[in-house]
Motif scaffolding. Structure first.
Motif, PDB file in Angstrom:
ATOM      1  N   GLY A  13      51.856  90.958  77.336  1.00 61.11           N
ATOM      2  CA  GLY A  13      50.784  91.805  77.827  1.00 61.11           C
ATOM      3  C   GLY A  13      49.432  91.120  77.769  1.00 61.11           C
ATOM      4  N   ARG A  14      49.352  90.034  77.004  1.00 57.56           N
ATOM      5  CA  ARG A  14      48.083  89.323  76.867  1.00 57.56           C
ATOM      6  C   ARG A  14      48.095  88.031  77.680  1.00 57.56           C
ATOM      7  NH1 ARG A  14      46.790  89.353  70.556  1.00 57.56           N
ATOM      8  NH2 ARG A  14      44.700  89.144  71.344  1.00 57.56           N
ATOM      9  N   CYS A  15      49.160  87.846  78.460  1.00 54.90           N
ATOM     10  CA  CYS A  15      49.341  86.578  79.146  1.00 54.90           C
ATOM     11  C   CYS A  15      48.208  86.255  80.109  1.00 54.90           C
ATOM     12  CB  CYS A  15      50.670  86.595  79.892  1.00 54.90           C
ATOM     13  SG  CYS A  15      51.118  85.016  80.634  1.00 54.90           S
ATOM     14  N   ASP A  16      47.600  87.300  80.702  1.00 57.36           N
ATOM     15  CA  ASP A  16      46.582  87.033  81.701  1.00 57.36           C
ATOM     16  C   ASP A  16      45.354  86.356  81.108  1.00 57.36           C
ATOM     17  OD1 ASP A  16      45.996  89.296  80.261  1.00 57.36           O
ATOM     18  OD2 ASP A  16      44.952  90.291  81.909  1.00 57.36           O
ATOM     19  N   ARG A  17      45.225  86.382  79.767  1.00 56.19           N
ATOM     20  CA  ARG A  17      44.068  85.738  79.142  1.00 56.19           C
ATOM     21  C   ARG A  17      44.214  84.230  79.106  1.00 56.19           C
ATOM     22  NH1 ARG A  17      42.759  85.744  74.365  1.00 56.19           N
ATOM     23  NH2 ARG A  17      44.564  86.639  73.357  1.00 56.19           N
ATOM     24  N   ALA A  47      65.331  86.968  81.543  1.00 57.26           N
ATOM     25  CA  ALA A  47      64.938  85.575  81.698  1.00 57.26           C
ATOM     26  C   ALA A  47      64.875  84.828  80.376  1.00 57.26           C
ATOM     27  CB  ALA A  47      63.589  85.487  82.410  1.00 57.26           C
ATOM     28  N   ALA A  48      64.737  85.541  79.265  1.00 56.60           N
ATOM     29  CA  ALA A  48      64.598  84.853  77.979  1.00 56.60           C
ATOM     30  C   ALA A  48      65.911  84.241  77.500  1.00 56.60           C
ATOM     31  CB  ALA A  48      64.077  85.829  76.926  1.00 56.60           C
ATOM     32  N   CYS A  49      67.033  84.619  78.121  1.00 55.12           N
ATOM     33  CA  CYS A  49      68.327  84.093  77.655  1.00 55.12           C
ATOM     34  C   CYS A  49      68.429  82.584  77.843  1.00 55.12           C
ATOM     35  CB  CYS A  49      69.474  84.784  78.395  1.00 55.12           C
ATOM     36  SG  CYS A  49      69.657  86.522  77.979  1.00 55.12           S
ATOM     37  N   TYR A  50      67.843  82.063  78.905  1.00 54.89           N
ATOM     38  CA  TYR A  50      67.937  80.641  79.204  1.00 54.89           C
ATOM     39  C   TYR A  50      66.555  80.122  79.555  1.00 54.89           C
ATOM     40  CZ  TYR A  50      72.816  81.961  79.645  1.00 54.89           C
ATOM     41  OH  TYR A  50      74.053  82.466  79.407  1.00 54.89           O
ATOM     42  N   GLY A  51      66.246  78.923  79.097  1.00 55.92           N
ATOM     43  CA  GLY A  51      64.952  78.334  79.387  1.00 55.92           C
ATOM     44  C   GLY A  51      64.981  77.624  80.722  1.00 55.92           C
ATOM     45  N   ALA A  52      64.472  78.254  81.771  1.00 60.03           N
ATOM     46  CA  ALA A  52      64.450  77.629  83.090  1.00 60.03           C
ATOM     47  C   ALA A  52      63.553  76.396  83.077  1.00 60.03           C
ATOM     48  CB  ALA A  52      63.960  78.631  84.137  1.00 60.03           C
ATOM     49  N   SER A 222      60.779  83.543  65.435  1.00 64.73           N
ATOM     50  CA  SER A 222      59.671  83.362  66.377  1.00 64.73           C
ATOM     51  C   SER A 222      60.148  82.859  67.734  1.00 64.73           C
ATOM     52  CB  SER A 222      58.650  82.374  65.798  1.00 64.73           C
ATOM     53  OG  SER A 222      58.028  82.909  64.651  1.00 64.73           O
ATOM     54  N   ALA A 223      61.444  83.038  68.016  1.00 64.90           N
ATOM     55  CA  ALA A 223      61.991  82.498  69.262  1.00 64.90           C
ATOM     56  C   ALA A 223      61.303  83.064  70.485  1.00 64.90           C
ATOM     57  CB  ALA A 223      63.499  82.776  69.315  1.00 64.90           C
ATOM     58  N   LYS A 224      60.933  84.344  70.453  1.00 62.39           N
ATOM     59  CA  LYS A 224      60.283  84.952  71.607  1.00 62.39           C
ATOM     60  C   LYS A 224      58.763  84.782  71.565  1.00 62.39           C
ATOM     61  CE  LYS A 224      64.074  86.786  73.308  1.00 62.39           C
ATOM     62  NZ  LYS A 224      65.015  86.339  72.284  1.00 62.39           N
ATOM     63  N   ALA A 225      58.225  84.395  70.414  1.00 60.91           N
ATOM     64  CA  ALA A 225      56.769  84.306  70.287  1.00 60.91           C
ATOM     65  C   ALA A 225      56.218  83.081  71.004  1.00 60.91           C
ATOM     66  CB  ALA A 225      56.367  84.282  68.817  1.00 60.91           C
ATOM     67  N   VAL A 226      56.901  81.944  70.847  1.00 59.14           N
ATOM     68  CA  VAL A 226      56.437  80.722  71.500  1.00 59.14           C
ATOM     69  C   VAL A 226      56.691  80.866  73.002  1.00 59.14           C
ATOM     70  CG1 VAL A 226      56.698  78.230  71.674  1.00 59.14           C
ATOM     71  CG2 VAL A 226      56.914  79.359  69.451  1.00 59.14           C
ATOM     72  N   GLY A 227      55.643  80.825  73.771  1.00 56.30           N
ATOM     73  CA  GLY A 227      55.756  81.032  75.202  1.00 56.30           C
ATOM     74  C   GLY A 227      55.213  82.379  75.633  1.00 56.30           C
ATOM     75  N   LEU A 228      55.304  83.384  74.753  1.00 53.67           N
ATOM     76  CA  LEU A 228      54.728  84.693  75.053  1.00 53.67           C
ATOM     77  C   LEU A 228      53.331  84.839  74.481  1.00 53.67           C
ATOM     78  CD1 LEU A 228      57.742  87.124  74.473  1.00 53.67           C
ATOM     79  CD2 LEU A 228      56.736  86.453  76.641  1.00 53.67           C
ATOM     80  N   LEU A 229      53.107  84.230  73.325  1.00 54.40           N
ATOM     81  CA  LEU A 229      51.809  84.294  72.664  1.00 54.40           C
ATOM     82  C   LEU A 229      51.243  82.878  72.572  1.00 54.40           C
ATOM     83  CD1 LEU A 229      52.692  86.703  69.712  1.00 54.40           C
ATOM     84  CD2 LEU A 229      51.677  87.292  71.913  1.00 54.40           C
TER      85      LEU A 229
END
Length: 248
Positions: A13-17, A47-52, A222-229
């Motif tokens: 949700g903060r990605c646009d920054r 999409a998070a299942c595999y790193g494109a 933190s698997a989902k944190a790196v790349g999202l934050l």
């Protein structure tokens, strides 16, 4: 809510920054989304299942795979002319500590986040019979499964809690405080920094500090944190500042 990403699509949700609109042309004239060869007739919410990979990265990956297929064991047996296998891998290993604000001797690379967390949880050394481990309903499903592993192998009791709604910071911390007080033998907490279930970003530092006051350690997923934050030593999240003992 304390903080959520914008849903299950994989964008924070903060990605646009910090990363701009996915299809908006960047300052250098390139289009970020067009670097990827992905199926666009569907909206891939998993999409998070595999790193494109980008096209360039995929080409390099294929080239390395073809080289290994031709030369077989030469690489793993370090039978190549200089540089050695370890010297070839070292730049990637060195890049990780600088990204997350850690020392090089604190980092071990694994095949993936699940493998890393399995190793940390199963080999955690401070658990004895009649101790307890804590997990929440928003933790990653596979990690909920493995955190219960010591139940059968070492007589450790798994404790499951529900993160309350509305998921304000105060409500989350109150729920963890209650769980720790009701179960004083909790020695290990499984904590997911960004939940794959609902995008909830957990107050990791405060939970880790609370756990320490109750004599427990936190393993932070933190698997989902790196790349999202924005995670690096100069920006919003510095892993050392999360005050957790172990990260995966």
């Amino acid at each position: 809510m304390y903080e959520r990403s914008s849903g299950f699509s994989g964008w924070s949700g903060r990605c646009d920054r910090w990363c701009g609109e996915p299809r908006k042309a960047r300052a250098d004239g390139t289009n970020f989304a067009e670097r990827y060869d992905v199926e666009r007739s569907i909206t891939n919410l998993g999409a998070a299942c595999y790193g494109a990979m980008t096209r360039n990265s995929a080409a390099v990956y294929r080239a390395h795979g073809e080289w290994v297929n031709r030369n077989n064991a030469l690489f793993l047996r370090s039978a190549l002319p200089a540089p050695t296998r370890d010297e070839r891998l070292q730049p990637a290993t060195d890049a990780v500590p600088s990204l997350i604000g850690a020392r090089a001797d604190e980092v071990a690379l694994c095949g993936g986040g699940t493998e890393a967390l399995y190793g940390l949880i199963v080999n955690y050394w401070r658990l004895s019979a009649r101790d307890a481990v804590l997990m929440a309903d928003v933790d990653y499903d596979e990690m909920q499964h493995v955190i219960a592993y010591p139940d059968g192998s070492r007589g450790v009791r798994p404790v499951r809690m529900t993160v309350p709604e509305p998921s304000t910071k105060a409500n989350i911390l109150g729920a963890y405080e209650a769980a720790l007080k009701q179960n004083p033998r909790i020695k290990l907490i499984m904590l997911t920094q960004v939940s794959n279930r609902n995008g909830l970003v957990m107050p990791g530092r405060e939970i880790a500090d609370m756990a320490r006051r109750h004599g427990a350690d936190v393993i932070l997923d933190s698997a989902k944190a790196v790349g999202l934050l924005p995670v690096d030593s100069r920006r919003e999240i510095r892993f050392r500042d999360c005050h957790c003992r172990l990260y995966g």
